[in-house]
Design a protein around this motif. Structure first.
Motif, PDB file in Angstrom:
ATOM      1  N   THR A 103       0.856  -1.148  -0.120  1.00 29.93           N
ATOM      2  CA  THR A 103       0.024   0.038   0.050  1.00 29.93           C
ATOM      3  C   THR A 103       1.071   1.228   0.084  1.00 29.93           C
ATOM      4  O   THR A 103       2.252   1.102  -0.109  1.00 29.93           O
ATOM      5  N   GLU A 104       0.383   2.331   0.144  1.00 32.04           N
ATOM      6  CA  GLU A 104       1.272   3.566  -0.068  1.00 32.04           C
ATOM      7  C   GLU A 104       2.202   3.751   1.074  1.00 32.04           C
ATOM      8  O   GLU A 104       3.472   4.160   1.252  1.00 32.04           O
ATOM      9  N   TRP A 250       0.835  -0.948  -4.637  1.00 30.46           N
ATOM     10  CA  TRP A 250       1.397   0.470  -5.001  1.00 30.46           C
ATOM     11  C   TRP A 250       2.584   0.441  -5.591  1.00 30.46           C
ATOM     12  O   TRP A 250       3.669  -0.414  -5.123  1.00 30.46           O
ATOM     13  N   PRO A 251       2.873   1.437  -6.540  1.00 33.18           N
ATOM     14  CA  PRO A 251       2.120   2.827  -6.615  1.00 33.18           C
ATOM     15  C   PRO A 251       1.058   2.355  -7.871  1.00 33.18           C
ATOM     16  O   PRO A 251       0.445   3.609  -8.433  1.00 33.18           O
ATOM     17  N   ASP A 253      -2.433   1.697  -9.874  1.00 35.54           N
ATOM     18  CA  ASP A 253      -3.599   1.116  -9.515  1.00 35.54           C
ATOM     19  C   ASP A 253      -4.355  -0.070  -9.882  1.00 35.54           C
ATOM     20  O   ASP A 253      -3.672  -0.793 -10.542  1.00 35.54           O
ATOM     21  N   HIS A 297       8.858   4.180  -1.149  1.00 35.35           N
ATOM     22  CA  HIS A 297       8.077   3.313  -0.353  1.00 35.35           C
ATOM     23  C   HIS A 297       8.937   3.148   0.817  1.00 35.35           C
ATOM     24  O   HIS A 297      10.274   2.885   0.662  1.00 35.35           O
TER      25      HIS A 297
END
Length: 560
Positions: A103-104, A250-251, A253, A297
């Motif tokens: 995830t982010e 991530w990143p 979509d 990240h």
């Protein structure tokens, strides 16, 4: 250079000198060199003499080779059972696998029981494929193979009956208008009883052969990824020899397929890269910028803080799988390696497949030569492939990429079921229905993506990246990035898709600028091209055609 220009030059300076061989191989990568080596091995075993030459467009063998790479040694074990004693540069066995869903801000590590067997790398090696290819080149030359680096095959030659006769190398010393300069040298013809095409993904001549002989009839459309890679020297405290890390999520979509690799080599070096399926829909997406963003990240950036980026490159990856393989034999020759698409997508591995297909093709052609045949179809090659471990491996991988195309959540779940429960042997085969360029949708359906500016420590821009790829092309040579219709970029690509070539190219080749009269025009900076072929694949109008540049140009990867 146009065909009419070339014909005019031949009328003025021809005929071209011709050389005769039993087998001519186009491309000095793992497939081409393994084919050449296997032919010479068989000739030595039988006491025969087989003449073999390899043409390589890079300035040296290995100059244009770029891959992750984690290598399964299964094929090189067959080619050279004693490769360790011979000094092959497979020096770093995989010590640990980690797979994360990002995830982010978080990295969720997948437990081992949930990881399909295809992703396990025990027994494999973290390598520089460029260095392995250089070593293969040395072995080939020691066996008597003639290798010509800096000589790209630019044209396919045909016999009167339509079979492939060989190839011609490109003319040297041509200016951008197609006219000979003082440094002009006429290309050379290489004639062969059989010609192998091992150009790598989206081969320039391979594409022509597939079209001419309808080799993709009845096959699913071929699909591709773009892989972008950097080589880093990192803080020794963060180096984990043999560690292999893959991520998804991530990143990107949820509608875009892709992921990353991070491989720890020897000497405190780390290969890091990002792979994006070229079937993406959003014309504002930039694979290069997504890669730079990925490195920020928290789980990833810790490896690179205090480190130094050494090299950069990019390459298209043939990813359609078994159902997208074209027929790979035709009268007078064969496609081998990634020119046909022998890559295992879930394993993210193609070098072992390239070596194996080179060997299979070599064994078929050796038998044909021994029987006094030439210029016919090497049906023994596909027959041997269908009986090989490689066919079985690609069969179990065949549904992975099509499932991922269903979206991140559904695709990941179904691909996992396919690999974990059915072990790749589900009683159905999925097929892609469209080519990658057909997925791009109009820019009016999306919002522009605002990417952060590079900090020049962890993240970088395209031009500084191209600089460390050692890319160079003679400025006066004819453009090797050609347009079928010069009006299409502005009238269609810019108007409907917001100029996607300025974003999908990882080297800053394409940019829209204002002419003196204020009108938009596409500027092509061909000298930046790293030969990734993405433009040839993803251009929504298929108006861009990548052709072979003058020999020795392009990137010069030292150890990618």
């Amino acid at each position: 250079m146009t065909q009419s220009h070339n014909q005019s030059i031949l009328e003025q300076y021809g005929p071209r000198e011709a050389m005769e061989y039993d087998v001519v191989i186009v491309g000095g990568g793992p497939a081409g060199l393994s084919a050449a080596i296997r032919l010479k091995q068989l000739a030595a075993e039988k006491g025969n003499d087989v003449s073999v030459c390899v043409l390589e467009k890079g300035g040296e063998v290995g100059a244009h080779i770029l891959s992750g790479a984690v290598m399964d040694p299964i094929a090189i074990n067959e080619l050279f059972p004693n490769w360790k004693e011979m000094g092959a540069p497979l020096n770093m066995p995989v010590s640990e696998d980690r797979i994360y869903v990002l995830t982010e801000t978080k990295a969720i590590k997948m437990p081992d029981f949930a990881v399909p067997a295809a992703f396990h790398n025990h027994g494999n090696y973290v390598i520089s494929l460029a260095n392995v290819v250089r070593w293969l080149g040395q072995q080939a030359e020691a066996l008597g193979v003639e290798i010509f680096p800096g000589f790209p095959a630019a044209e396919i030659l045909y016999n009167d009956d339509g079979s492939v006769k060989g190839v011609a190398t490109g003319n040297m010393g041509i200016d951008r208008h197609g006219n000979p300069t003082d440094a002009f040298q006429l290309g050379m013809e290489l004639h062969a009883k059989y010609t192998f095409f091992a150009e790598g993904s989206r081969g320039h001549l391979g594409k022509q052969l597939i079209s001419k002989f309808n080799l993709d009839e009845g096959r699913a459309p071929q699909t591709y990824n773009i892989g972008i890679k950097e080589l880093w020297e990192i803080d020794p405290k963060m180096h984990r020899p043999g560690l292999v890390v893959h991520t998804t999520g991530w990143p990107l979509d949820k509608n875009t397929v892709g992921g990353s690799f991070l491989y720890h080599l020897e000497n405190n070096q780390v290969a890091v890269g990002f792979v994006v399926s070229l079937a993406y829909e959003n014309p504002y997406l930039s694979p290069f910028e997504e890669f730079q963003r990925y490195k920020t990240h928290p789980e990833i950036r810790k490896f690179f803080e205090g480190g130094k980026r050494i090299s950069y490159g990019a390459r298209a990856i043939t990813a359609g799988g078994l159902q997208s393989l074209p027929k790979f034999v035709f009268p007078g020759g064969a496609l081998i390696g990634c020119d046909a698409g022998f890559l295992n997508m879930p394993r993210i591995k193609g070098s072992h497949a390239a070596i194996k297909t080179g060997m299979l093709a070599a064994e078929a052609v050796f038998d044909a030569l021994g029987a006094g045949r030439s210029s016919d179809e090497l049906s023994a090659y596909p027959a041997a492939f269908e009986k090989s471990w490689l066919y079985d491996e690609l069969y179990t991988a065949r549904n992975f990429k099509p499932w991922l195309g269903k979206g991140f959540y559904v695709g990941t779940a179904m691909a996992g079921i396919d690999q974990l429960i059915f072990r790749g042997k589900a009683p159905w085969t999925l097929r892609s229905s469209k080519a990658d360029h057909e997925y791009l949708r109009p820019a009016s359906e999306f919002k522009p993506i605002v990417y952060p500016k590079p900090d020049n420590k962890l993240t970088f821009d395209r031009l500084s990246s191209v600089f460390i790829s050692n890319t160079n092309h003679a400025e006066e040579q004819p453009a090797h990035l050609t347009l079928k219709d010069a009006s299409v970029p502005v009238n269609v690509n810019l108007a409907q898709y917001a100029g996607p070539e300025s974003r999908y190219c990882p080297a800053g080749v394409y940019e829209y600028v204002k002419a003196e009269n204020g009108a938009d025009r596409l500027q092509i900076n061909a000298q930046n091209c790293v030969h990734c072929k993405t433009c040839d694949i993803k251009d929504p109008t298929q108006n861009i055609v990548w052709v072979t540049p003058e020999g020795g140009g392009g990137p010069n990867y030292p150890n990618m």
